[in-house]
Design an enzyme around this catalytic site. Structure first.
Site, PDB file in Angstrom:
ATOM      1  N   LYS A 111       0.823  -1.215   0.000  1.00  0.00           N
ATOM      2  CA  LYS A 111       0.000   0.000   0.000  1.00  0.00           C
ATOM      3  C   LYS A 111       0.855   1.263   0.000  1.00  0.00           C
ATOM      4  O   LYS A 111       0.506   2.249  -0.641  1.00  0.00           O
ATOM      5  CB  LYS A 111      -0.952   0.008   1.200  1.00  0.00           C
ATOM      6  N   LYS A 206      -6.047 -11.366  -5.317  1.00  0.00           N
ATOM      7  CA  LYS A 206      -7.240 -11.771  -4.573  1.00  0.00           C
ATOM      8  C   LYS A 206      -8.354 -10.741  -4.821  1.00  0.00           C
ATOM      9  O   LYS A 206      -8.069  -9.586  -5.177  1.00  0.00           O
ATOM     10  CB  LYS A 206      -6.923 -11.877  -3.082  1.00  0.00           C
ATOM     11  N   LYS A 209     -11.600  -5.077  -1.879  1.00  0.00           N
ATOM     12  CA  LYS A 209     -12.515  -3.929  -1.856  1.00  0.00           C
ATOM     13  C   LYS A 209     -11.906  -2.744  -2.572  1.00  0.00           C
ATOM     14  O   LYS A 209     -12.604  -1.899  -3.099  1.00  0.00           O
ATOM     15  CB  LYS A 209     -12.786  -3.491  -0.408  1.00  0.00           C
TER      16      LYS A 209
END
Ligand code: TYM
Length: 312
Positions: A111, A206, A209
């Site tokens: 991130k 994967k 969201k």
């Protein structure tokens, strides 16, 4: 009774990965164990966000827990920020957590690389310490999560062991403390199937969201035609698995039907719950009350062992 805790971040919509990797399994655990399920709003603010949006998503996630079958008469359902002890314990734990341990976290590396150092808040680094605090506060035995959380769970175990060693045990007893283990060392509970649901559009990632394209995931609240379309367009594995005598066409149809049948009652219950805000408030208030009682005992004990003097 063993104690079980887990949570979901209220960023975006709850998807099939969250459901199969986590929430669906919580439902069966609530009959066997003492369970606490929270919505981790404080974790959701580690990346840029909008407050009104977050508050909506927090309510919606709580309603999804209930719609999926989490029963507030069995489990405590609450919002992380409603129990102040989470953040307080996090500060104490972060003082005993080496920065090196946090720099190694895969999710942090991914991130922060995407956003760049100047755009990333300090909390993105210390995020796993807050997660450790969520778990250790309740002296949890088991933490049911998807596979992507195993590294965070391992870190939680390491923090618990380090802190037990630093402030608990015999050494402390000699200095006048009560000794013993301050925190239970928890274990991850990873489901045998569904621990890593893949993206619909990228076979290497994967389902997530935060992926930019909504086509990459099936949200629990997606309407029937959206689900049909997403599955029609999605990638499939190149080798056949359980449904090996089906061709791709009939496999996709079977999958679509099964999914819609399973999700429809959840969606109906979700709408009912969202139409009664008073009920949802009541559930969350009761949940945070019960959670705070347990959390305060741990926090007070640890504060006394690690920093505070006792006054009579
Ligand atoms: P979060 O919100 O990313 O995901 C919530 C849960 O869903 C699982 N999951 C998946 N499982 C299978 N396939 C996928 N594609 C998939 N994507 C997500 C996650 O493993 C997780 O179980 N840090 C956590 C939230 C958290 C927490 C905690 C969990 C905060 N404190 C304490 C347990 C205990 C997170 O971001 O999950």
């Amino acid at each position: 009774k063993k104690r079980v805790v887990s949570g979901v971040q209220p960023t975006g919509l709850v998807h099939l990965g969250n459901y199969l990797g986590a929430i669906k399994n919580w439902v069966s655990l609530q009959d066997l164990y003492e369970t606490l399920f929270f919505i981790v709003d404080l974790h959701a603010i580690t990346l840029p966000y909008e407050a009104p949006q977050l508050s909506k998503a927090t309510r919606s996630t709580a309603a999804i827990y209930l719609a999926c079958g989490i029963d507030s008469s069995k489990a405590s359902i609450f919002v992380q920020s409603h129990v102040r002890a989470h953040v307080e314990l996090m500060w104490l734990l972060s003082s005993s957590t080496p920065i090196g341990w946090l720099n190694r976290m895969i999710q942090f590396k991914e991130k922060s690389r995407k956003a760049g150092d100047e755009n990333v808040g300090v909390a993105l680094l210390t995020y796993p310490v807050l997660m450790a605090s969520d778990i250790l506060l309740y002296q949890s035995d088991l933490v049911p999560v998807g596979e992507d959380q195993t590294q965070h769970l391992e870190l939680t175990r390491e923090i618990a062991e380090r802190v037990n060693n630093l402030y608990g045990g015999r050494k402390w007893k000699k200095m006048g403390g009560r000794g013993g283990s301050l925190f239970k060392v928890p274990e991850a509970l990873i489901p045998p199937a569904g621990a890593r649901v893949m993206s619909l559009t990228d076979g290497l990632s994967k389902m997530s969201k935060s992926a930019p394209s909504d086509q990459s995931r099936i949200n629990l609240l997606d309407p029937k035609d959206v689900i049909m379309n997403k599955i029609k367009r999605c990638k499939t594995d190149s080798f056949p698995g359980e449904c090996e005598n089906m061709n791709w066409g009939s496999f996709k149809t079977t999958l679509t039907d099964a999914l819609i049948d399973h999700l429809q009652p959840i969606q109906v219950r979700y709408e009912e719950i969202m139409s009664d805000p008073g009920y949802l408030d009541g559930v969350l208030l009761e949940g945070s009350g019960k959670a705070a009682e347990i959390a305060d005992i741990t926090l007070n004990n640890f504060t006394f062992h690690s920093v505070a003097i006792k006054v009579n």
